[in-house]
Design a protein around this motif. Structure first.
Motif, PDB file in Angstrom:
ATOM      1  N   UNK A   8       2.830   1.196   2.064  1.00  0.00           N
ATOM      2  CA  UNK A   8       1.550   0.817   2.588  1.00  0.00           C
ATOM      3  C   UNK A   8       0.732   0.866   1.035  1.00  0.00           C
ATOM      4  N   UNK A   9       0.753   1.865   0.246  1.00  0.00           N
ATOM      5  CA  UNK A   9       0.090   2.163  -0.833  1.00  0.00           C
ATOM      6  C   UNK A   9       0.543   1.290  -1.925  1.00  0.00           C
ATOM      7  N   UNK A  10       1.840   1.017  -2.041  1.00  0.00           N
ATOM      8  CA  UNK A  10       2.289   0.051  -3.181  1.00  0.00           C
ATOM      9  C   UNK A  10       1.895  -1.539  -2.688  1.00  0.00           C
ATOM     10  N   UNK A  11       2.033  -1.845  -1.499  1.00  0.00           N
ATOM     11  CA  UNK A  11       1.569  -3.019  -1.132  1.00  0.00           C
ATOM     12  C   UNK A  11       0.003  -3.303  -1.164  1.00  0.00           C
ATOM     13  N   UNK A  12      -0.714  -2.658  -0.865  1.00  0.00           N
ATOM     14  CA  UNK A  12      -2.001  -2.683  -1.028  1.00  0.00           C
ATOM     15  C   UNK A  12      -2.102  -2.874  -2.436  1.00  0.00           C
ATOM     16  N   UNK A  13      -1.738  -1.943  -3.443  1.00  0.00           N
ATOM     17  CA  UNK A  13      -2.056  -1.975  -4.914  1.00  0.00           C
ATOM     18  C   UNK A  13      -1.593  -3.322  -5.342  1.00  0.00           C
ATOM     19  N   UNK A  14      -0.322  -3.906  -4.809  1.00  0.00           N
ATOM     20  CA  UNK A  14      -0.007  -5.233  -5.266  1.00  0.00           C
ATOM     21  C   UNK A  14      -0.840  -6.348  -4.975  1.00  0.00           C
ATOM     22  N   UNK A  15      -1.336  -6.340  -3.707  1.00  0.00           N
ATOM     23  CA  UNK A  15      -2.233  -7.349  -3.300  1.00  0.00           C
ATOM     24  C   UNK A  15      -3.742  -7.208  -3.562  1.00  0.00           C
ATOM     25  N   UNK A  16      -4.136  -5.909  -3.824  1.00  0.00           N
ATOM     26  CA  UNK A  16      -5.573  -5.661  -4.170  1.00  0.00           C
ATOM     27  C   UNK A  16      -6.377  -6.028  -2.740  1.00  0.00           C
ATOM     28  N   UNK A  20      -4.522  -8.702   3.471  1.00  0.00           N
ATOM     29  CA  UNK A  20      -3.047  -9.065   3.223  1.00  0.00           C
ATOM     30  C   UNK A  20      -2.089  -8.079   3.234  1.00  0.00           C
ATOM     31  N   UNK A  21      -2.146  -6.813   2.685  1.00  0.00           N
ATOM     32  CA  UNK A  21      -1.015  -5.991   2.873  1.00  0.00           C
ATOM     33  C   UNK A  21      -0.580  -5.703   4.451  1.00  0.00           C
ATOM     34  N   UNK A  22      -1.752  -5.701   5.145  1.00  0.00           N
ATOM     35  CA  UNK A  22      -1.204  -5.371   6.593  1.00  0.00           C
ATOM     36  C   UNK A  22      -0.527  -6.724   7.416  1.00  0.00           C
ATOM     37  N   UNK A  23      -0.940  -7.826   6.631  1.00  0.00           N
ATOM     38  CA  UNK A  23      -0.482  -9.018   7.264  1.00  0.00           C
ATOM     39  C   UNK A  23       1.224  -9.093   6.672  1.00  0.00           C
ATOM     40  N   UNK A  24       1.441  -8.871   5.337  1.00  0.00           N
ATOM     41  CA  UNK A  24       2.738  -8.750   4.726  1.00  0.00           C
ATOM     42  C   UNK A  24       3.571  -7.821   5.353  1.00  0.00           C
ATOM     43  N   UNK A  25       3.112  -6.454   5.830  1.00  0.00           N
ATOM     44  CA  UNK A  25       3.939  -5.697   6.333  1.00  0.00           C
ATOM     45  C   UNK A  25       4.035  -5.551   7.839  1.00  0.00           C
ATOM     46  N   UNK A  26       3.249  -6.325   8.428  1.00  0.00           N
ATOM     47  CA  UNK A  26       3.199  -6.793  10.022  1.00  0.00           C
ATOM     48  C   UNK A  26       2.559  -5.312  10.559  1.00  0.00           C
ATOM     49  N   UNK A  27       1.431  -4.914  10.120  1.00  0.00           N
ATOM     50  CA  UNK A  27       0.729  -3.767  10.370  1.00  0.00           C
ATOM     51  C   UNK A  27      -0.838  -4.304  10.784  1.00  0.00           C
ATOM     52  N   UNK A  28      -1.409  -3.621  11.529  1.00  0.00           N
ATOM     53  CA  UNK A  28      -2.783  -3.886  11.520  1.00  0.00           C
ATOM     54  C   UNK A  28      -3.743  -3.332  10.458  1.00  0.00           C
TER      55      UNK A  28
END
Length: 288
Positions: A8-16, A20-28
């Motif tokens: 989660x940390x890395x995806x949020x850092x990548x997407x800012x 968007x990170x939640x959508x990519x990872x399939x989380x809320x």
């Protein structure tokens, strides 16, 4: 180890972006926010600035980012090693490469590799030096095929010298010698590979103080060859790029002799997965 929170940390850092990170990872979105808050509480450090424009790493987050990336890569390698101990024919390999290498080398290397390891999945994507270095540093690929370049935190494995050649229209007045002097390019209309895509042609021009009239720049090698074919200028390209080219152009060696060193870069060979290490061995055997 709780990999989900680090993912989660890395995806949020990548997407800012938390959404968007939640959508990519399939989380809320609330789930991602909760995970970040729990990490910040565990570390007792603020990791992201949050505002209406998105979520951005704090200085503490920036400091932790490469360590978390490396930790996740080590976990991936551990998982692959465990799988290989059960079954030496499982795993995934992600490769960054020049289009000339994916066209001239990779089909034969992958064919041979798949004969012995048919279940290993291989993905590759093409780009220039800047692209491939970025993919390696962000751990988006396991290895990169490219020309030698200094890159902090990456390990270099040289493979072969690739000569640089003059590329001229088919009716170009040829010199009486078997090669063309680099000085000939001074003030000539020149088509150059885009900086970031190529480093070697730019390096040669700087080293020998050659100043052509650069009127065109292109990322695609075939585009450059076609432009030379249509008398829009002359160029210099690596031999591997020109191999099997069906364009109506002439190629000549350069004087003095110039080349690039092609090789493989990895984040660290000692940390590479068994699949990556084995593929490198097959590549060395092929180019030898």
């Amino acid at each position: 180890m709780d990999n989900n929170k680090y993912q989660v940390f890395l995806e949020v850092a990548r997407c800012n972006s938390i959404s968007k990170a939640a959508e990519n990872l399939g989380y809320t979105q609330s789930g991602v926010s909760h995970t970040l808050k729990r990490m910040e509480a565990d570390f007792n450090l603020p990791l992201f600035y949050r505002n209406r424009n998105g979520a951005f790493l704090t200085p503490a987050g920036e400091e932790l980012y490469p360590h978390i990336m490396q930790m996740m890569q080590c976990q991936k390698n551990l998982n692959q090693t465990i799988l290989s101990l059960h079954d030496l024919h499982r795993g995934t390999l992600n490769i960054g490469t020049y289009s000339s290498i994916s066209r001239n080398w990779l089909p034969a290397i992958i064919h041979q590799f798949k004969q012995d390891y048919p279940s290993i999945k291989i993905h590759f994507k093409e780009g220039g030096n800047k692209d491939i270095l970025g993919w390696l540093q962000n751990h988006e690929v396991d290895l990169g095929f490219l020309s030698m370049e200094e890159a902090e935190g990456l390990e270099w494995i040289p493979l072969v010298e690739d000569p640089l050649l003059a590329v001229l229209p088919s009716d170009y007045p040829l010199p009486s010698t078997a090669s063309i002097d680099l000085k000939h390019f001074n003030d000539k209309i020149f088509i150059i590979s885009a900086l970031g895509t190529d480093i070697d042609i730019h390096r040669v021009l700087r080293k020998y103080h050659i100043s052509p009239d650069i009127q065109y720049s292109a990322k695609d090698d075939d585009t450059i060859i076609s432009m030379v074919e249509h008398h829009l200028g002359i160029s210099i390209l690596p031999e591997l790029v020109l191999k099997d080219s069906h364009k109506d152009v002439i190629t000549l060696p350069l004087y003095p002799y110039c080349s690039r060193t092609l090789g493989i870069m990895v984040p660290a060979l000692s940390l590479s997965s068994p699949v990556t290490t084995r593929f490198i061995e097959y590549t060395k055997e092929y180019v030898k």
